[in-house]
Motif scaffolding. Sequence first.
Motif, PDB file in Angstrom:
ATOM      1  N   LYS A 134       0.859  -1.178   0.000  1.00  0.00           N
ATOM      2  CA  LYS A 134       0.000   0.000   0.000  1.00  0.00           C
ATOM      3  C   LYS A 134       0.902   1.237   0.000  1.00  0.00           C
ATOM      4  N   TYR A 135       0.561   2.202  -0.813  1.00  0.00           N
ATOM      5  CA  TYR A 135       1.434   3.363  -0.950  1.00  0.00           C
ATOM      6  C   TYR A 135       0.898   4.573  -0.191  1.00  0.00           C
ATOM      7  N   ASP A 136       1.841   5.385   0.288  1.00  0.00           N
ATOM      8  CA  ASP A 136       1.509   6.647   0.940  1.00  0.00           C
ATOM      9  C   ASP A 136       1.569   7.816  -0.044  1.00  0.00           C
ATOM     10  N   GLU A 137       2.476   7.678  -1.030  1.00  0.00           N
ATOM     11  CA  GLU A 137       2.636   8.727  -2.040  1.00  0.00           C
ATOM     12  C   GLU A 137       2.596   8.098  -3.430  1.00  0.00           C
ATOM     13  N   LEU A 138       1.912   8.757  -4.371  1.00  0.00           N
ATOM     14  CA  LEU A 138       1.827   8.294  -5.754  1.00  0.00           C
ATOM     15  C   LEU A 138       2.384   9.382  -6.659  1.00  0.00           C
ATOM     16  N   LEU A 139       3.358   9.005  -7.505  1.00  0.00           N
ATOM     17  CA  LEU A 139       3.992   9.928  -8.448  1.00  0.00           C
ATOM     18  C   LEU A 139       3.831   9.359  -9.847  1.00  0.00           C
ATOM     19  N   VAL A 140       3.432  10.203 -10.818  1.00  0.00           N
ATOM     20  CA  VAL A 140       3.082   9.702 -12.148  1.00  0.00           C
ATOM     21  C   VAL A 140       3.724  10.545 -13.248  1.00  0.00           C
ATOM     22  N   CYS A 141       4.205   9.859 -14.287  1.00  0.00           N
ATOM     23  CA  CYS A 141       4.625  10.520 -15.526  1.00  0.00           C
ATOM     24  C   CYS A 141       4.042   9.728 -16.690  1.00  0.00           C
TER      25      CYS A 141
ATOM     26  N   GLY B 206      13.420  10.162 -11.395  1.00  0.00           N
ATOM     27  CA  GLY B 206      13.198  11.560 -11.747  1.00  0.00           C
ATOM     28  C   GLY B 206      11.965  12.116 -11.050  1.00  0.00           C
ATOM     29  N   LEU B 207      10.941  11.266 -10.896  1.00  0.00           N
ATOM     30  CA  LEU B 207       9.754  11.659 -10.143  1.00  0.00           C
ATOM     31  C   LEU B 207      10.067  11.783  -8.655  1.00  0.00           C
ATOM     32  N   LEU B 208      10.797  10.784  -8.124  1.00  0.00           N
ATOM     33  CA  LEU B 208      11.111  10.772  -6.698  1.00  0.00           C
ATOM     34  C   LEU B 208      11.967  11.964  -6.298  1.00  0.00           C
ATOM     35  N   ARG B 209      12.791  12.466  -7.223  1.00  0.00           N
ATOM     36  CA  ARG B 209      13.658  13.608  -6.923  1.00  0.00           C
ATOM     37  C   ARG B 209      12.870  14.798  -6.397  1.00  0.00           C
TER      38      ARG B 209
END
Length: 464
Positions: free
Chosen positions: A63-70, A442-445
Amino acid sequence: MNILTVDVGSTYTKLTAIDGDQRRILGTSQAFTTIETDVMQGFQEAFDRLTEDREGNLCAGFKYDELLVCSSAAGGLKMVALGLVPDLTAKAARTAASNAGAKVAKTFAYEISGAEQQEIYDINPDLVLLCGGTDGGNKEVIIANAKRLVAIDRPFTTIIAGNKSASDEIRTIFEEAGKDFVITENVMPQFNKLNIEPARDAIRQLFISRIIEAKGLNILQGMTPYKIIPTPLAVLHACELLSKGTKTQAGRGDLLAVDIGGATTDVYSMASGEPTVDNTMMKGLPEPWMKRTVEGDLGMRYSLTHVYEQIPGANQPENEYMQQVKAWVDLCTSHPDTLAAPGSEEEGLEEFLGRSAVSMAVERHCGRIADVFTPLGLMHTLEGKDLMNVPCVIGIGGVLRNSRRPQEILKGCLYDFVHPECTKPRNPKFYLDQKYIFASMGLLRAINPELAFELLDKETVELA
């Protein structure tokens, strides 16, 4: 904290699960991108694979706490760029477009003709970048092009980044025509001085507002507070991070990265590109330290036919090997989810096509050296970046990750004595993005650059 990154590509949707507390990648998965129906189907399939309950799966029940999308689904934004002269404003426009994640279909220079109006109509771009003239300089051409653009019956948005002295008149032209437009700063306010960031930001914002909705990514956008960005921009951020490092971790220095996708092949260089050959003068616009080029005709699935057609010896009936290549190209084009079996003949064909795509893409990205005879004797000119001394080449993309010999594909980027004018790397070390995480990092940065660099440095492995 658990973080999930999503890269909705033109061929595959890739997911990466990250444990921020343990500072490690728990796992990755992918599924075929469902552009024609709903991208959420491909996302859900990849997520189910990532979290399925099987022995040894670190992501089971994730289960994720943060979602990052490209996203680069269907190749991203299709753009046309207009400038005043090819070697100046038009090149600046192409640089701004490419660095923003857009795919430049065509660049026009000078005042466009009626035939070129029709060509833009046929291209049917998502947006047009209109440039021309330094601030206070020529404004007749950009005004004339503005009038021709509003007469084209297509729903593109125009980003105006030219001579500020013409902005009021151009604003009136677009408002009276009822056409969508954005006015931003000049891409070249002074002669030979680039200012691409405002135009790049405008392109990125347009990507968010138009492509997200058009490709059905609005549901994913609603699942995260962070803006979806173009995949090439995420990769660009990762390359910059790995090259420069962070406040506490030293980077790797100059590098070249090649990202071979299904629709395009993108090349990134983090280097000044200054001449390495004695008695060489720079020609044309200065090159940005952080540069991306995108080749919309060089991809391993949707653009594979174009790769094949540009290989010397293609379409020769007497060449048995090239006929085998052609048969594989036809199969992959009609069935983009086709993969070559390890050890098969098709695996060798896939490597050959991948190496060809790399060779052509890097050749277009690099600079050119030419001989010039002067009163002082023979000298040289360099137009573009000299990357002959770049020590590090990184391979990104499914064809490399799925290959048992990715270094054979990356050899396409090497300096070729048959074409000595092209400043390709001479003797670099090859590295592989083994878990396909450059876009992810690159998203996590954006939220944790130290962790992003740490994982990038660990997972970018040297090839034997």
